[in-house]
Design a protein around this motif. Structure first.
Motif, mmCIF file in Angstrom:
data_model
loop_
_atom_site.group_PDB
_atom_site.id
_atom_site.type_symbol
_atom_site.label_atom_id
_atom_site.label_comp_id
_atom_site.label_asym_id
_atom_site.label_seq_id
_atom_site.Cartn_x
_atom_site.Cartn_y
_atom_site.Cartn_z
ATOM 1 N N ALA A 63 25.351 31.411 -12.836
ATOM 2 C CA ALA A 63 24.640 31.534 -13.964
ATOM 3 C C ALA A 63 25.458 30.751 -14.988
ATOM 4 N N THR A 64 25.024 30.336 -15.948
ATOM 5 C CA THR A 64 25.435 29.439 -16.757
ATOM 6 C C THR A 64 25.216 29.842 -18.412
ATOM 7 N N ALA A 65 26.100 29.735 -19.148
ATOM 8 C CA ALA A 65 25.929 30.259 -20.708
ATOM 9 C C ALA A 65 26.550 29.211 -21.493
ATOM 10 N N ALA A 66 25.906 28.851 -22.824
ATOM 11 C CA ALA A 66 26.383 27.890 -23.743
ATOM 12 C C ALA A 66 26.796 28.632 -24.947
ATOM 13 N N LEU A 67 27.835 28.718 -25.612
ATOM 14 C CA LEU A 67 28.181 29.280 -26.803
ATOM 15 C C LEU A 67 28.616 28.540 -28.082
ATOM 16 N N PRO A 68 28.072 28.202 -29.032
ATOM 17 C CA PRO A 68 28.337 27.289 -30.028
ATOM 18 C C PRO A 68 29.510 27.563 -30.793
ATOM 19 N N LEU A 69 30.349 26.670 -31.068
ATOM 20 C CA LEU A 69 31.590 26.988 -31.931
ATOM 21 C C LEU A 69 31.199 26.889 -33.388
ATOM 22 N N ARG A 84 30.691 23.007 -28.602
ATOM 23 C CA ARG A 84 30.294 24.106 -27.879
ATOM 24 C C ARG A 84 31.094 24.452 -26.717
ATOM 25 N N ARG A 85 31.152 25.675 -26.127
ATOM 26 C CA ARG A 85 31.755 25.988 -24.943
ATOM 27 C C ARG A 85 30.699 26.116 -23.909
ATOM 28 N N GLU A 86 30.429 25.454 -22.934
ATOM 29 C CA GLU A 86 29.628 26.053 -21.780
ATOM 30 C C GLU A 86 30.578 26.417 -20.592
ATOM 31 N N TYR A 101 38.044 29.051 -31.544
ATOM 32 C CA TYR A 101 38.237 28.041 -30.842
ATOM 33 C C TYR A 101 37.751 28.323 -29.318
ATOM 34 N N ASP A 102 37.562 29.684 -29.012
ATOM 35 C CA ASP A 102 37.248 30.047 -27.655
ATOM 36 C C ASP A 102 36.255 31.313 -27.516
ATOM 37 N N PRO A 103 35.159 31.489 -27.446
ATOM 38 C CA PRO A 103 34.407 32.564 -27.194
ATOM 39 C C PRO A 103 34.545 33.352 -26.074
ATOM 40 N N ALA A 104 35.239 33.010 -25.193
ATOM 41 C CA ALA A 104 35.322 33.881 -23.824
ATOM 42 C C ALA A 104 35.726 35.156 -24.109
ATOM 43 N N PRO A 105 36.790 35.586 -24.911
ATOM 44 C CA PRO A 105 36.882 37.082 -25.283
ATOM 45 C C PRO A 105 35.510 37.996 -25.496
ATOM 46 N N SER A 106 34.716 37.295 -25.839
ATOM 47 C CA SER A 106 33.512 37.922 -26.220
ATOM 48 C C SER A 106 32.540 38.350 -25.113
ATOM 49 N N PHE A 107 32.792 37.915 -23.910
ATOM 50 C CA PHE A 107 31.811 38.108 -22.584
ATOM 51 C C PHE A 107 32.878 38.580 -21.570
ATOM 52 N N VAL A 108 34.198 38.574 -21.597
ATOM 53 C CA VAL A 108 34.948 39.113 -20.545
ATOM 54 C C VAL A 108 35.264 40.560 -21.059
ATOM 55 N N LEU A 109 35.080 41.557 -19.973
ATOM 56 C CA LEU A 109 35.249 42.989 -20.106
ATOM 57 C C LEU A 109 36.452 43.573 -19.616
ATOM 58 N N GLY A 110 37.210 43.718 -19.661
ATOM 59 C CA GLY A 110 38.645 44.181 -19.160
ATOM 60 C C GLY A 110 39.554 43.130 -19.175
ATOM 61 N N GLY A 111 40.414 43.184 -18.235
ATOM 62 C CA GLY A 111 41.444 42.085 -17.641
ATOM 63 C C GLY A 111 42.787 42.536 -18.401
ATOM 64 N N PRO A 112 43.744 41.551 -18.510
ATOM 65 C CA PRO A 112 45.242 41.779 -18.774
ATOM 66 C C PRO A 112 45.333 42.409 -20.302
#
Length: 358
Positions: A10-16, A29-31, A319-330
């Protein structure tokens, strides 16, 4: 024996909210591309990466996935060799290796889940807190150095390092670096990321000479990583410690940065280098030479590898929207500690990544 049944992408593009200037690149954007691997016993592994606008999902689908299907779910190392050899005719480095890395990470997630342990335990790296790099600010001409310094200082407590990007205005950098050198906590090192922005060592040295007397933990990615001799010259003539390696897909390039460039720290992108399988070997190789390794982004994976971990501010940040879609982690508390959950210990928000099959 359980085997790998299928690989979905899957691919997702999120604007900055505002463009970022990274060296010679402008990012609006971050794809992200992601994979979901399924074993025939129902175990599911995930991985994601910055696509950098490359067709990562298509490369996985067309060139890599078929070589993982049917492989032993408990032996990702052998599967990595199958994937590399199966796609070798079109590329052992570059985008194909990134695609292999994406799948390899998901397969290690499955292997650790099937062993009922966190990946760090399966790898034997322990769960001690890792040294951390917080990507704290991207200076821009419309923001005064004082404003950027205050942004960094507001976040700095407890982190091993904080990082800012270079702006190609020596007077601006001189003022900003002077503020940060005077006001950062003594236990927090400062990194300047050039993002491969200088064409050669001459240009780098001429600009660095205008920065005053910067006190840096290291200067990151001053030149393209293939110019190990140029990196060595910057180290020698500027007196600054240097780290290089972001986005490198060829292990020989990373080794040359140590052997020829003499870098103080080696940067390692776990996806770009081909996944956990080759990353383990390179980390061991660097350790034998006394060179610390610093992970490039993907903290959810690099926290398991026993190396330095880089992250952006958690939660919403520009700068980085990854925390908006990563559930859990360190856990992110200055130094970073890997999760005790089995496998990689994180999931991807299904509202962001819509995989091709149920």
């Amino acid at each position: 024996m359980s085997t790998i049944e299928r690989i979905d992408t899957a691919t997702a593009a999120l604007p900055l909210p505002a463009p970022l200037q990274l060296g010679a690149m402008t990012v609006t954007r971050r794809e992200y591309s992601a994979v979901q691997a399924f074993a025939d016993d129902g175990t599911t592994g995930v991985a994601y990466c910055l696509s950098r606008e490359a067709p990562m999902a298509e490369i996985v689908d067309r060139l890599v996935a078929a070589h993982a299907v049917g492989a032993d779910a408990d032996d990702p190392t052998s599967t990595w060799d199958r994937m590399l050899r199966g796609s070798a005719i079109v590329g052992r480095v570059g985008l194909v290796r990134r695609a292999i890395g994406l799948v390899d990470i998901a397969l290690w997630d499955i292997a650790a889940q099937r062993a009922d342990v966190p990946l760090w335990k399966l790898l034997g790296t322990g769960d001690a807190p890792r040294d951390s790099i917080l990507v704290a600010a991207y200076p821009s001409p419309d923001r005064a150095p004082r404003e950027v310094a205050d942004e960094v200082l507001a976040q700095a407590d407890g982190w091993t390092h904080v990082k800012i990007s270079r702006i190609p205005d020596p007077a601006y950098m001189r003022e900003l670096l002077a503020l940060l050198n005077a006001e950062l906590p003594s236990a927090t090192g400062l990194i300047v990321d050039v993002g491969f922005g200088w064409p050669d060592a001459d240009a780098a040295l001429a600009e660095i000479a205008q920065w005053g007397d910067p006190q840096l933990a290291w200067l990151e990615d001053p030149l393209l990583p293939e110019d190990a001799a140029g990196v060595a010259r910057i180290r020698r003539e500027s007196g600054l410690a240097v780290s290089v390696g972001d986005e490198v897909t060829d292990p020989a390039v990373l080794k040359a940065l140590v052997e020829v460039g003499g870098v103080e720290a080696l940067r390692l992108d776990v996806v770009a280098i081909g996944g956990v399988t080759p990353a383990r070997e390179l980390i061991g190789w660097a350790a034998e030479r006394g060179v610390p390794v610093s992970g490039h982004v993907y903290p959810e994976v690099t926290a398991h590898l026993g190396i330095g971990v880089e992250t952006f501010a958690r939660g919403v940040n520009p700068y980085d929207p990854a925390p908006s879609f990563v559930l859990g982690g360190p856990s992110f508390e200055g130094r970073i500690r890997p999760t005790d959950a089995v496998g990689l210990g994180f999931a991807l928000d299904p509202g962001v990544f819509r995989f091709g099959k149920d």
